[in-house]
Design an enzyme around this catalytic site. Structure first.
Site, PDB file in Angstrom:
ATOM      1  N   ASN A   1      -3.091   5.693  -9.225  1.00 57.08           N
ATOM      2  CA  ASN A   1      -4.308   5.860  -8.428  1.00 57.08           C
ATOM      3  C   ASN A   1      -5.495   5.350  -9.227  1.00 57.08           C
ATOM      4  OD1 ASN A   1      -6.231   6.591  -6.601  1.00 57.08           O
ATOM      5  ND2 ASN A   1      -5.983   8.798  -6.850  1.00 57.08           N
TER       6      ASN A   1
ATOM      7  N   THR B   1      -8.493  13.365  -2.978  1.00 57.24           N
ATOM      8  CA  THR B   1      -9.940  13.365  -3.216  1.00 57.24           C
ATOM      9  C   THR B   1     -10.703  12.848  -2.013  1.00 57.24           C
ATOM     10  OG1 THR B   1      -9.546  13.043  -5.582  1.00 57.24           O
ATOM     11  CG2 THR B   1     -11.748  12.559  -4.753  1.00 57.24           C
TER      12      THR B   1
ATOM     13  N   GLU C   1       4.215  17.097 -10.046  1.00 56.43           N
ATOM     14  CA  GLU C   1       4.312  15.902 -10.881  1.00 56.43           C
ATOM     15  C   GLU C   1       5.601  15.912 -11.687  1.00 56.43           C
ATOM     16  OE1 GLU C   1       0.913  15.386 -13.335  1.00 56.43           O
ATOM     17  OE2 GLU C   1      -0.422  14.822 -11.690  1.00 56.43           O
TER      18      GLU C   1
ATOM     19  N   SER D   1      -8.056   8.837  -9.656  1.00 66.09           N
ATOM     20  CA  SER D   1      -7.234  10.042  -9.719  1.00 66.09           C
ATOM     21  C   SER D   1      -8.032  11.208 -10.288  1.00 66.09           C
ATOM     22  CB  SER D   1      -6.003   9.778 -10.589  1.00 66.09           C
ATOM     23  OG  SER D   1      -5.243  10.957 -10.736  1.00 66.09           O
ATOM     24  N   SER D   2      -7.977  12.343  -9.584  1.00 60.63           N
ATOM     25  CA  SER D   2      -8.636  13.553 -10.083  1.00 60.63           C
ATOM     26  C   SER D   2      -7.786  14.148 -11.196  1.00 60.63           C
ATOM     27  CB  SER D   2      -8.810  14.568  -8.950  1.00 60.63           C
ATOM     28  OG  SER D   2      -9.634  14.060  -7.939  1.00 60.63           O
TER      29      SER D   2
ATOM     30  N   GLY E   1      -0.782  17.631  -6.985  1.00 64.24           N
ATOM     31  CA  GLY E   1       0.525  17.914  -6.415  1.00 64.24           C
ATOM     32  C   GLY E   1       1.598  17.989  -7.487  1.00 64.24           C
TER      33      GLY E   1
ATOM     34  N   SER F   1      -0.653  12.238  -7.392  1.00 63.30           N
ATOM     35  CA  SER F   1      -1.753  11.347  -7.739  1.00 63.30           C
ATOM     36  C   SER F   1      -1.647  10.049  -6.931  1.00 63.30           C
ATOM     37  CB  SER F   1      -1.704  11.036  -9.238  1.00 63.30           C
ATOM     38  OG  SER F   1      -2.731  10.147  -9.598  1.00 63.30           O
ATOM     39  N   GLY F   2      -2.746   9.694  -6.299  1.00 64.13           N
ATOM     40  CA  GLY F   2      -2.777   8.479  -5.501  1.00 64.13           C
ATOM     41  C   GLY F   2      -2.476   8.704  -4.043  1.00 64.13           C
TER      42      GLY F   2
END
Length: 1584
Positions: free
Chosen positions: A229, A175, A459, A232-233, A457, A170-171
């Protein structure tokens, strides 16, 4: 082979802060088999490493520090090009590129994208898309567009579906990367199409707009702010972009995975809920806020938990408008959008529902305000909702049991309902988007697709829950596929190159995957526990311990030492400990049946629709999950109820597993491309790089594992040409004549003693890790040895020359000393001789001095005596001369007086005689004046003579007055001079008396004598001047008297001639009446010379102005014509300027005849019998009749004009010498002539049709040309159209000065309207021709710019090559560009020659050259920025020379300011040639290259190719340049591309000055009707 670890070797040492730091071997001690290495770190610390001699032979030994790559390889664009592929080398390469503002790096098939945490729009501009489209991967620097282009080309070439996997934590920028990839596919166009490789217009198709609109929708409903992020998605997304056979984008499909539902009801500190809620609260109108009951964000429990509701630099209101626009784009109506917002608002109010805790239960009143508001918006029964929120029902075979829920359970139920509704809404949005983008017709037309997988990704947090478990499970599957794909590619490469290889071991994570998804795996146990009514998280953990905490799974499953609610899984990236709290509830992901019934009974139709769609989708997913888990589901017990398992509700884990299996099947069936996004720092600070964090992500995304797999084989691969081109100097030059393979083998045999370190393939050489650095070391040593050898010889030459100079200097000094001694002896001899000479000279001087003194005394006495005698004689002579002058003056005066009297008498006699003669002439003139022809001439001459005499009389009178005044002044002056003369004579007498007795006054007397002589001269001159003036005055008096007499006679003569003229006019009038009477009777009239003349009307009122004028005698025919032939306002009228003066040419102007020979209608002898009278047979009325008939036959006339004069016209080629404008502009002149005749006779409507046909045909004709064929016709028709436009401007301007006595107001308005329309259409036509012409010229020029300006090397002695000098010199592999500067300048010459030959205005020529040069400058500069291993000082010199040639061309063609369009390119070449060794040099570059932006300078310097003899640009300098580029806001990299579909600004030139309608027409044109019309018009004009 030599050991790598010698003194000076650079390596890496681990560091807690930076990850790895550089170190250098400063000491090496060998004691037997024991070796001690002393390493000095960058910070000055010293580390010691102990190893054995055997360890040093293997540079990959884990006991040794990792080796550092040579500087030339450290910032390599592809990590596989690194000689030492180790963890610190990879991190350092990415860090160096990141510091140079290069965020993309290749690692084999993977693109590593490092998040800059700053907008870098310049990297994704349309011109960047144009740059990468059509290029193979590796031709340009790394970019995600290169991956997208590679996928696109693979799809076209292999006819196979493609997948781009974008992953990262994330970040990291997943996206954004996926969004830009989609933009690329929506913008790029196939290069194999006939139109070539171009970029589409800015306006996308509807499908492409819908695809792009999915981004803001998915981001609003599926993205949220997290600690890592801001966008973040919170779900996985796989978008299939569908292509047809063309290939064009026809649609898209979206698949989503594992939406984070828990975020709706809970957000950690500093995080936010999904963006759509904040957008709704900020962007709703007042009416919507009131209808939805929206409150401030801080007042909603679902939105205020994070504590930071605002994102910096994000406007939620504007984002809300963008979201609504995107919803509209994909086809969601405003009513449906209102329903969406009602559901969202209902969920917010549902979160505010207050549930009170009882002793053993929970209470919720049905009239709770938030509950009422939520139920109203959702259309559900608040009583039933409140009931089943605090109660639950258990159904048994015999009865239903209702029990109370406690506070925590009731809150979970409320939140479960909210999550279920939001999940259903999200799934419905995805379904609607898919229906909009991928209808059944679209799916049938789609043949291929490119999928973009934007997935979370790996985590790992302090507390990892069910979501992290699923995410890491998905990453395990993707990593397995990635490893297999990489291994497969490695294997294919070895087989293709015929390399002997053995199986490469790599860490297979299949045991970890089996641990999760096997029949008795974590997921199956989780599902089993979730289906039990009494299932709990604790029992799940106990089952996991019981099944997996055994020796078999010890490597991948571990039981934590502390706590009984967690378990640890050893993933491919690292070990992750999961907290089982909430696993069961999240996996069940169900809503109580009672709540579901309440929701389905909703009065809100939209809510019912999305819930029903969710239920239908759940059934499909259940079937897929049952199929996917069929093997892992235990069989039904004997006697059990069949179908029981199939009726079970699907769990979230099962659904996710099924969708993941489907995803992997899709990926395995496609060709996969990988993009790994890296987050460089935790603080989201722009351009900050934290090594440890990057290393952990490189491990997590599998990049390091990929590198490890490559290192097991042969990671470094060079083609034979590349290898020989770089290392040919390692062998003797005698081997250079062999083939490339033989030279390569020779080099390897000489340099590498261990054959297992490399293998020769068919086209490449494969090296083990570290060999490239070893070869680079040998190459550096060889170059250093060569440099030392060159230095040795240069120093030898220098010192020998220095010795010879010293020797020559010693010899020269000796010769100087000897010469000096000789000169001193010679000087002594000269001194002795000089003394003797001085003595003799002095003695002679003394004798001569005495003699001269005696002689001087004698001469002085003689001079006084002789002077006295001479002065006496002189005085007597002057007295005698004065007496003689007085006598001479008096005698002259007497004689002149007599002569004057005599002359006066003679003149009197002459004047009397001449008067007599004049009277006789007057009588003769009176007789002659009676003649009519002579009368006008004499009258005019006499009038002029009278005026002249009058003027002369006035002039002479004034002169006489002046002369009289001058005479009086001279007489007074003469009297004064006479008095002075008498005084002087008296003084002379007195002086003569004094001279006898006083010699001292002699000198004063002489001066007085001189003054007297001067006065005598002036006296004589004055007297002579007075005499001449008197004579002249007498002559003037006589002349004035004569002129007065002649004036009187002329006045009398004028009166007589006026009387005679009156009588002659009466006679002429009578004769005209007689002629008219005879012509009416049809009788011939005999002229004075005996020829028969056809009677004509009086044309004295006709005015010819150079344009073919209309005959005046047609005016009387106007009244007898039909309405169609009523004469309109004609352009054939006098043209006047602003002062009213006529601008017409002389009356004797004769139009140029047509270039054709038309035989006469009668026999030649008919006119020959009458001589010059043949022209008198011309009848204007008959000619006009014939012209009118020709114009009435419009079909034939239009056919000849449109076909013969335009379509089938063979455009005259530009001649070497200047042409006549008539030979170029005759099409325009013919159209102007026809229009003029039509307007003169009255065919206004027909002329409008003619103009429309002409303009349409010319436009079609010009647009039919392509390529270089348009150069000449384009300029030709552009000039002709401007000529037509000038004619219309002239006609329009003449309307103002036209006399309207014969034209009505209505007809005049119709004529003016026609002119206005034609003028406007001609202006548009001229612009269209210019646009079409320039567009084709730009397309031709665009293909020539790069080869001619950038690649061609016109300057001898400074050539360079993309390969090496070795191939250019020995293998004759020099590549000649497709075009050279000569071709480019010839192209410019051809265009300029065409414009000049066709008489285009200088303004237009300048516009064309400027626009083309702008294209050259922008295209060349942008291409230069994208060049890799190309920019060098030699290239800069070559390009500068090419620019100089363009400057010289501009100066020679009078476009001196044209090179200003190349300013960026010129300064870029200066930058390449300037020194770049220090920071001061860089500052000089910024001062000199002031036009270039810091980003452009940084780009050019970072891509500068350093030659072997140049010092590399230090990383500190590159870092300083990058930091300066970061300080500039809104800085662009590439110049705005010049559109090839746009001609640029065009200003129509001023109208040309027209003086006459030309009638030139080439004789070879097959236009007989037009030729006849020209002949008649020319005859008509010649007789007016």
């Amino acid at each position: 082979m030599v050991s790598h670890f010698e003194v000076g070797t650079r390596c890496w040492q681990p560091d807690n802060a930076e990850g790895w730091v550089s170190a250098e071997v400063t000491s090496k001690n060998v004691s037997g088999e024991q070796v001690t290495l002393e390493l000095t770190l960058e910070n000055g610390n010293v580390n010691t490493v102990t190893c054995t001699v055997a360890d040093l032979e293997d540079e990959n030994n884990p006991n040794l520090p990792p080796l550092r790559n040579p500087p030339i390889l450290e910032a390599s664009e592809d990590l596989t090009d690194l000689s030492f592929l180790n963890e610190p080398a990879v991190m350092h390469a990415i860090k160096l590129r990141y510091q140079q503002l290069s965020i993309y790096t290749y690692s084999g098939i993977v693109l590593i994208a490092t998040n800059p945490f700053q907008r870098v729009d310049a990297l994704y501009a349309p011109d960047i898309i144009q740059m990468y489209s059509g290029k193979r991967r590796g031709e340009l620097e790394p970019h995600l567009f290169a991956i997208a282009e590679d996928a696109y080309r693979c799809m076209l070439r292999d006819k196979k579906n493609q997948t781009i996997v974008v992953s990262g934590e994330s970040g990291a920028g997943k996206t954004v990367s996926a969004k830009y990839i989609m933009r690329y596919f929506a913008t790029v166009q196939d290069t194999d199409k006939p139109l070539g490789h171009q970029i589409k217009s800015d306006k996308l198709s509807q499908t492409e707009e819908q695809i792009m609109a999915t981004n803001p929708i998915m981001e609003a409903f599926g993205n949220a702010k997290t600690t890592r992020n801001d966008n973040s998605s919170r779900f996985g997304k796989y978008i299939e972009i569908l292509f047809n056979d063309t290939p064009d984008i026809v649609g898209a499909k979206i698949r989503t995975y594992l939406l984070e539902r828990s975020r709706l009801v809970f957000q950690p500190p500093t995080e936010r809920n999904y963006h759509i809620f904040y957008q709704l609260c900020a962007g709703a109108t007042e009416e919507e806020r009131e209808a939805l009951g929206l409150l401030a964000v801080e007042e909603f429990n679902y939105l205020n938990q994070g504590g930071e509701p605002v994102i910096v630099n994000v406007n939620d209101r504007e984002e809300f408008l963008s979201t609504k626009k995107a919803l509209t784009t994909i086809g969601i109506s405003d009513d449906t959008q209102s329903g969406i917002f009602e559901v969202l608002a209902g969920l917010l109010h549902l979160g505010n529902v207050v549930i009170t805790a009882g002793r053993n239960d929970a209470n919720l009143a049905s009239n709770e305000p938030s509950l009422e508001r939520a139920c109203k918006l959702l259309g559900i029964d608040p009583v039933m909702f409140a009931k089943w929120t605090t109660k639950k029902q258990i159904t048994t075979r015999s009865e239903k049991i209702v029990s109370n829920l406690n506070f925590k359970q009731a809150t979970v139920v409320r939140d479960s309902v909210s999550k279920y509704i939001y999940s259903a809404l999200f799934d419905w949005l995805v379904s609607i988007t898919n229906n909009s983008l991928a209808s059944p017709e679209v799916e049938r037309s789609a043949t291929q697709f490119i999928g973009v997988l934007d997935i979370y990704g790996f985590e790992y947090f302090k507390k990892n829950s069910f979501e992290q478990f699923c995410i890491n499970y998905a990453n395990e599957k993707l990593q397995q596929e990635f490893n297999q794909h990489v291994f497969k590619l490695e294997q294919e490469e070895y087989v293709r190159e015929d390399i002997n290889w053995s199986f490469i071991e790599f860490s297979d994570n299949q045991p970890c995957i089996s641990l999760i998804e096997a029949k008795i795996g974590i997921l199956s146990l989780l599902d089993e526990e979730s289906r039990l009514p009494s299932g709990s998280d604790d029992s799940l953990v106990n089952k996991l311990y019981a099944n997996f905490d055994v020796e078999k799974h010890k490597k991948f499953f571990k039981k934590p030492r502390f706590g009984k609610t967690a378990f640890t899984i050893n993933h491919y990236a690292m070990e992750v400990t999961y907290d089982s709290d909430g696993f069961i509830e999240k996996n069940r992901d169900t809503v109580p049946d009672e709540h579901l019934e309440v929701l389905l009974a909703s009065k809100n139709k939209f809510l019912t629709e999305i819930l029903q769609a969710s239920i239908d989708a759940a059934k499909v997913e259940s079937a897929q999950a049952a199929t996917a888990t069929a093997n892992s589901t235990p069989k039904a017990r004997p006697g059990g109820r069949p179908g029981a398992l199939s009726n079970r509700k699907p769990t979230l884990g099962g659904i996710f597993k099924a969708s993941l299996i489907e995803l992997m099947n899709t990926i395995n069936s496609t060709n996969v491309h990988y993009i790994r996004c890296i987050k460089p720092n935790e603080q989201k600070e722009a351009w900050k790089f934290e090594g440890p964090m990057v290393l952990s992500q490189l491990r997590a995304c599998g990049v390091l594992e990929t590198i490890r797999i490559s290192c097991e084989g042969f990671p470094t691969r060079w083609t034979f040409e590349e290898f020989v081109g770089r290392y040919y100097m390692l062998v003797h030059s005698s081997t250079w004549e062999k083939s490339i393979q033989e030279i390569s083998d020779t080099i390897l045999n000489k340099t590498i003693t261990q054959p297992e370190k490399y293998q020769l393939g068919k086209t490449k050489i494969f090296f083990r890790a570290g060999m490239l650095a070893y070869l680079e070391n040998l190459r550096s040593q060889r170059l250093n040895d060569c440099a030392v050898l060159i230095q040795k010889n240069l120093k030898r030459l220098f010192y020998r020359n220095r010795y010879l100079e010293i020797r020559n200097s010693v010899i020269a000094v000796q010769s100087v000393i000897r010469a000096r001694l000789a000169r001193s002896r010679f000087e002594q001899l000269k001194l002795d001789i000089a003394v003797t000479k001085i003595q003799s000279a002095y003695r002679g001087f003394a004798a001569r001095r005495g003699y001269h003194e005696s002689r001087r005394t004698i001469i002085q006495v003689q001079s006084f005596a002789r002077g006295f005698l001479v002065r006496n004689g002189l005085l007597e002579g002057r007295q005698q001369d004065a007496a003689r002058k007085i006598q001479r003056t008096y005698r002259g005066f007497a004689v002149r007086k007599d002569y004057t009297n005599y002359r006066r008498n003679v003149i009197l006699v002459q004047s009397l005689f001449r008067r007599r003669q004049a009277r006789k002439e007057l009588q003769a003139l009176k007789i002659e004046a009676r003649s009519v022809n002579h009368f006008k001439q004499v009258s005019y001459a006499l009038e002029n003579k009278v005026v002249e005499l009058t003027q002369n009389l006035a002039t002479r009178t004034q002169d006489n007055k002046k002369l009289s005044l001058q005479i009086e002044q001279l007489e007074s002056q003469l009297a004064s001079w006479q008095l002075k003369h008498d005084d002087l004579e008296k003084q002379i007498g007195e002086l003569e008396l004094e001279a006898d007795g006083a010699s001292e006054h002699l000198k004063k007397a002489q001066e007085l004598e001189y003054k007297l002589a001067d006065l005598d001269l002036k006296h004589e001159e004055a007297i002579s001047k007075i005499n001449s003036l008197e004579v002249e005055a007498d002559e003037l008096r006589n002349s004035l008297s004569n002129k007065s007499t002649q004036l009187d006679e002329a006045i009398n003569l004028k009166q007589e001639k006026e009387e005679s003229e009156i009588s002659l006019n009466e006679e002429i009038k009578r004769l005209k009446e007689e002629v008219e009477r005879l012509s009416i009777n049809g009788l011939p009239v005999v002229s004075a010379n005996g020829f028969i003349n056809t009677p004509k009307q009086n044309n004295t009122n006709q005015v010819t102005n150079g344009l073919i004028s209309r005959p005046a005698q047609q005016q009387h025919q106007q009244q007898n014509r039909t309405p169609r032939s009523i004469k309109r306002h004609s352009v054939n009228t006098p043209i006047k300027d602003s002062d009213g003066h006529s601008l017409a040419v002389s009356h004797d102007f004769s139009p140029r005849p047509a270039s054709m020979a038309i035989p006469p209608t009668s026999s030649p002898g008919y006119f020959a019998a009458f001589g010059d009278a043949a022209d008198d047979q011309f009848e204007p009325e008959n000619v006009d009749t014939e012209i009118e008939k020709i114009l009435e036959n419009s079909d034939q006339l239009h056919l000849e004009v449109l076909e013969g004069l335009i379509r089938r016209l063979k455009v005259p080629q530009p001649a070497a010498s200047d042409e006549n404008p008539d030979q170029v502009l005759f099409p325009a002149h013919m159209v102007d002539l026809i229009s003029s005749e039509m307007w003169r006779i009255g065919f206004v409507k027909d002329s409008e049709v003619l103009w429309a046909g002409v303009m349409q045909t010319i436009q079609q004709q010009v647009m039919s040309y392509r390529g270089e064929d348009i150069i000449v016709p384009g300029a030709f028709w552009l000039s002709n159209v401007h000529e037509m436009l000038s004619f219309v401007y002239l006609a329009e301007s003449s309307v103002v000065s036209q006399q309207k006595n014969d034209v009505g107001d209505v007809e005049l308005e119709e004529y003016i309207l026609l002119l206005s329309v034609v003028k406007h259409d001609l202006e548009n036509l001229e612009f269209n021709i210019y646009h079409t012409w320039m567009k084709e010229l730009k397309k031709i020029l665009y293909g020539m710019i790069i080869p001619a300006v950038i690649e061609s090397q016109s300057l001898p002695g400074f050539t360079t090559s993309e390969s090496t000098r070795f191939f250019n010199k020995l293998l004759n592999s020099t590549s000649t560009p497709l075009h050279s500067m000569d071709d480019l300048l010839k192209f410019f010459n051809r265009i300029h020659r065409a414009m000049e030959a066709y008489f285009l205005e200088y303004q237009v020529i300048k516009q064309v050259v400027h626009e083309l040069l702008k294209l050259v400058g922008v295209t060349s500069f942008n291409d230069l920025l994208s060049r890799r291993n190309f920019l060098s000082w030699k290239r800069g010199l070559q390009i500068s020379y090419n620019i100089t040639r363009i400057e010289e061309w501009c100066k020679s063609h009078d476009v001196a300011d044209g090179p200003l369009k190349l300013e960026h390119l010129m300064q870029a070449t200066k930058l390449l040639q300037l020194k770049k060794a220090t920071i001061g040099d860089i500052e000089i570059i910024y001062d000199i290259c002031w036009t270039l932006s810091p980003t452009q300078i940084q780009k050019l310097i970072s891509q500068y190719h350093v030659a072997d003899y140049e010092h590399p640009i230090s990383p500190e300098i590159l870092k300083a340049i990058a930091s300066k580029a970061l300080q500039t806001e809104h800085d662009t990299l590439h110049l705005e591309a010049v559109s090839l579909d746009d001609s640029g600004p065009y200003e129509i030139a001023d109208p040309r000055e027209l003086t006459a309608l030309q009638t030139y027409l080439p004789s070879w044109l097959p236009v007989p009707t037009l030729k006849r019309l020209v002949e008649l018009t020319a005859r008509n004009a010649s007789h007016e």
